[in-house]
Design a protein around this motif. Sequence first.
Motif, mmCIF file in Angstrom:
data_model
loop_
_atom_site.group_PDB
_atom_site.id
_atom_site.type_symbol
_atom_site.label_atom_id
_atom_site.label_comp_id
_atom_site.label_asym_id
_atom_site.label_seq_id
_atom_site.Cartn_x
_atom_site.Cartn_y
_atom_site.Cartn_z
ATOM 1 N N LYS A 29 0.826 -1.207 0.000
ATOM 2 C CA LYS A 29 0.000 0.000 0.000
ATOM 3 C C LYS A 29 0.861 1.257 0.000
ATOM 4 C CE LYS A 29 -3.858 -2.174 2.474
ATOM 5 N NZ LYS A 29 -4.697 -2.148 3.714
ATOM 6 N N GLU A 30 2.085 1.150 0.528
ATOM 7 C CA GLU A 30 2.972 2.322 0.557
ATOM 8 C C GLU A 30 3.276 2.785 -0.864
ATOM 9 O OE1 GLU A 30 5.461 1.640 4.720
ATOM 10 O OE2 GLU A 30 6.391 1.098 2.812
ATOM 11 N N CYS A 58 0.324 4.374 -2.939
ATOM 12 C CA CYS A 58 -0.045 5.763 -2.630
ATOM 13 C C CYS A 58 0.644 6.771 -3.544
ATOM 14 C CB CYS A 58 0.286 6.090 -1.182
ATOM 15 S SG CYS A 58 -0.721 5.192 0.015
ATOM 16 N N THR A 91 6.826 7.552 2.484
ATOM 17 C CA THR A 91 5.728 7.400 3.447
ATOM 18 C C THR A 91 6.047 8.132 4.744
ATOM 19 O OG1 THR A 91 5.144 5.248 2.505
ATOM 20 C CG2 THR A 91 4.340 5.729 4.717
ATOM 21 N N GLU A 125 3.513 11.462 5.792
ATOM 22 C CA GLU A 125 2.415 11.236 6.735
ATOM 23 C C GLU A 125 2.962 10.936 8.125
ATOM 24 O OE1 GLU A 125 1.277 6.561 6.424
ATOM 25 O OE2 GLU A 125 0.687 7.788 4.689
#
Length: 498
Positions: free
Chosen positions: A290-291, A294, A360, A364
């Motif tokens: 998922k990293e 994005c 990442t 975030e």
Amino acid sequence: MSVSNVNEEKEIINVEETETKDSENEDENEIADVKKQLVLFGLEEENCDVAISTKDKVIFVKSTFLQYVFGDRFNEILASATNNHNENRDGNVDGILEEVKPVKYKIDLEAENIESKNIEFALSFYQPLQFSVDVDALSTDFDGILEVCRKWNLHKLRAYLEDYLCTKHPNRPSNSSFNYTLNKDQLKLIKLATKFDIKTLYHETMSPTPRIDLGSMKDNQAFQDLPMLTRYELLRNSVIHLFQRKGQSIISEVDDIFNFYDVLLYEKRTPDISAKKSFQEEPCFEYDPKEKDCFLAEPADKRFVVLIIEGIKLYVDSYILVDNSPVFEEMLETAFRDESGKKVLAMPGKDVNQIAHLLTFLSEPREIEVNNTDLLALASLIDEFEMTLLKDKIRLFLENVHEDKPKVQLKYLKLVCMLRLSSVSKFNILNQIGRGLTRFSKLRLIKELYRLNLETIKLVAQNRLWYLLQKDFDNLLDKIQDEMNVILDIYMSRASRR
């Protein structure tokens, strides 16, 4: 030491003239230096053609005798001595000596601080029928006489002295006291063996387990005068002896630590004894897919930068890169734009998952956790792209982390070294290793230990030893630490110069 009192002493005056000039006038000053004269072997003064100038006397002797003593080296020693004399003395002194005696050769030993009694002893040894040479442990200046032996290659006399030191000296190695704490006289004997490379004496002295009083070693000048490795051996024996009544498991670990030091100091290496088993190879870090996802969608905003890694395009706001890295900022200044107007940076040789992992953390809020953070990959990228904020985040994590698993602890130490973090981070991890349940022998079987630099491996061993000492011998800990640190720091400084 005693030599028969047949040798005669008189006084001669060596006059040294020095001329000094200043801006106002020129004066000549004569300085008189009164020095005793010693004629060896009851010879007539007029028959002596060699003058040996020592620290306290001028000794006169026949050149034919020195030819017998020096053998093939006679011409070399006398020629060298004559040259040195002419370089170091003015003509007036030479003239006075020649007026007193028909001197042909001059040997100047004043600068080497050699005393006449040691020259007299050495030369008298080669006249055994006329003069008795008595060796006494208390009065004989072994250091001075052995220095004469070394300078003039007097092998026969050296062998005689070595035999006395090994077989007759009251502090000789065969004495049972060498199995216990050494006194200052015994330490001086060891120093003699190391200074003049008397291998038999040193070997027989150090083969048992001689020890030093740990409480007073810092103030014991005889101990401090010894070479580094000799001090280490005595310290090693003494520390191991402390643990003799503390149980076999502790003794074994202390032995393991010092065995590591033995190889480090004597062989200048840290052998990797971890097993190389392919089926036990640690799996690669599993990144969260998922990293990367994005950063795959292409935005319309031209402020975004296109990073091309392994043929994959990642899109990231230029502000994130510039705000966190001066290296990225410089790269973007010269980056070309694609047809959509976005700046493009190709990153050959990089892993797309590692870059996404880095982005990442930059884009975030995220806490560092052992299971979801590839700290070693981040560290290499942080160092390359000079990301100080993320580096500080990792530093704070390592300064406060608590970890029990030795393999992870060693990884953290590797991280500290890679990022050149503060000693607070380093010693937080080292102290946990020191206080842990894993013995040093087990640590040496973990391959992560050998991924550390030599200095850090040394600290792992030290902190484990300090912990063992602190539990039972806290009163001696500071003294042992100070001495071990001096020895190891000397070694490390020498190793770094190679």
